[in-house]
Scaffold this motif. Structure first.
Motif, short mmCIF file in Angstrom:
data_model
loop_
_atom_site.label_atom_id
_atom_site.label_comp_id
_atom_site.label_asym_id
_atom_site.label_seq_id
_atom_site.Cartn_x
_atom_site.Cartn_y
_atom_site.Cartn_z
N PRO A 50 0.85 -1.19 0.00
CA PRO A 50 0.00 0.00 0.00
C PRO A 50 0.89 1.25 0.00
CG PRO A 50 -0.68 -1.54 1.72
CD PRO A 50 0.62 -2.04 1.17
N ASP A 51 0.34 2.36 -0.46
CA ASP A 51 1.08 3.62 -0.48
C ASP A 51 1.22 4.19 0.92
OD1 ASP A 51 1.25 3.47 -3.22
OD2 ASP A 51 -0.19 5.08 -3.61
N TYR A 52 2.38 4.76 1.18
CA TYR A 52 2.60 5.58 2.36
C TYR A 52 2.50 7.02 1.86
CZ TYR A 52 4.54 1.34 4.41
OH TYR A 52 4.71 0.06 4.88
N GLU A 53 1.58 7.80 2.43
CA GLU A 53 1.39 9.17 1.98
C GLU A 53 2.02 10.15 2.97
OE1 GLU A 53 -2.83 9.66 1.32
OE2 GLU A 53 -2.65 8.74 -0.66
N PHE A 54 2.72 11.11 2.43
CA PHE A 54 3.35 12.17 3.22
C PHE A 54 2.62 13.46 2.90
CE2 PHE A 54 6.29 8.75 2.63
CZ PHE A 54 6.93 8.62 3.85
N ALA A 55 1.79 13.90 3.83
CA ALA A 55 0.95 15.07 3.62
C ALA A 55 1.39 16.21 4.55
CB ALA A 55 -0.51 14.71 3.89
N VAL A 65 2.21 15.44 -0.41
CA VAL A 65 3.42 15.96 -1.06
C VAL A 65 4.19 14.83 -1.74
CG1 VAL A 65 5.59 17.16 -0.67
CG2 VAL A 65 3.56 17.84 0.60
N LEU A 66 4.28 13.70 -1.05
CA LEU A 66 4.98 12.52 -1.58
C LEU A 66 4.16 11.27 -1.31
CD1 LEU A 66 8.59 12.99 -0.13
CD2 LEU A 66 7.93 13.33 -2.49
N ARG A 67 4.31 10.30 -2.17
CA ARG A 67 3.79 8.95 -1.93
C ARG A 67 4.96 7.99 -2.11
NH1 ARG A 67 -0.57 11.18 -4.47
NH2 ARG A 67 -2.55 10.89 -3.40
N ASN A 87 9.45 2.82 -4.24
CA ASN A 87 9.10 3.69 -5.34
C ASN A 87 8.49 4.95 -4.75
OD1 ASN A 87 9.26 4.05 -8.08
ND2 ASN A 87 7.70 2.54 -8.60
N VAL A 88 9.02 6.12 -5.13
CA VAL A 88 8.58 7.40 -4.57
C VAL A 88 7.96 8.23 -5.68
CG1 VAL A 88 9.30 9.48 -3.34
CG2 VAL A 88 10.44 7.31 -2.86
N GLU A 89 6.72 8.67 -5.44
CA GLU A 89 6.02 9.50 -6.43
C GLU A 89 6.26 10.96 -6.10
OE1 GLU A 89 3.00 12.10 -7.96
OE2 GLU A 89 2.89 11.42 -5.89
N MET A 90 6.82 11.67 -7.07
CA MET A 90 7.08 13.10 -6.95
C MET A 90 6.73 13.74 -8.28
SD MET A 90 10.80 13.06 -5.04
CE MET A 90 11.50 11.70 -5.99
N ASP A 91 5.98 14.81 -8.21
CA ASP A 91 5.65 15.59 -9.40
C ASP A 91 4.98 14.73 -10.48
OD1 ASP A 91 5.46 18.01 -10.75
OD2 ASP A 91 7.43 17.82 -11.70
N LEU A 105 17.49 11.28 -0.40
CA LEU A 105 16.24 12.02 -0.53
C LEU A 105 15.85 12.65 0.81
CD1 LEU A 105 13.70 12.92 -2.06
CD2 LEU A 105 12.71 10.66 -1.53
N SER A 106 15.98 11.90 1.88
CA SER A 106 15.65 12.42 3.21
C SER A 106 16.53 13.62 3.55
CB SER A 106 15.82 11.31 4.25
OG SER A 106 15.61 11.81 5.54
#
Length: 149
Positions: A50-55, A65-67, A87-91, A105-106
């Motif tokens: 499952p996606d981890y969402e960073f809001a 902002v990121l998944r 896998n990191v979703e950006m833009d 990235l961190s």
């Protein structure tokens, strides 16, 4: 995240090029048809968590902002290979990351956070200057006000 050895689950995925393919399925895999792509090519078989969402909280809501998600492609011929990765979703695009990539990235995000703190401090100064003049100084007379970034 459980290790590879902790799962005894397997999944059989019908493929168009290799027939039914039985693969070990990690405990973190959602097992949905979109990851396993029944009827697709064997190389496209993917395990995904499952996606981890960073809001972030804003005055207009809480945008993501990121998944990120754990992923593994057991038959891929392209990097990052057969090992699990994040896998990191950006833009709007997904970018595979190994553990060192995630650390980089961190660190980059922490540097961006520091820059945001610097901007907050500058905004405090601009607000104080604005309050001191009671908003009476037109933007054209004050080069700090209305200036582009």
């Amino acid at each position: 995240m459980p290790d590879h050895d902790n799962s005894s689950r397997t999944v059989t995925v019908p493929t168009c090029d290799h027939g039914p393919v039985t693969v070990w399925e990690p405990d973190w895999c959602t097992g949905s048809e979109t990851e396993h792509q029944p009827g697709g090519y064997r190389v496209d078989i993917t395990h995904a968590s499952p996606d981890y969402e960073f809001a972030v909280s804003t005055s207009r809501g809480t945008p993501v902002v990121l998944r990120a998600c754990f992923e593994q492609r057991p038959f891929t011929e392209r990097p990052p290979g057969h090992v699990p990765f994040v896998n990191v979703e950006m833009d709007g695009d997904w970018h595979p990351h190994g553990s060192d990539d995630l650390r980089h990235l961190s660190n980059t995000l922490m540097a961006h956070a520091d820059r945001l703190l610097e901007l907050a401090d500058r905004l405090d100064g601009l607000t104080t200057a604005f309050d001191a003049t009671k908003g009476g100084t037109p933007a054209a007379a004050n080069p700090e006000i209305g200036r582009g970034c």
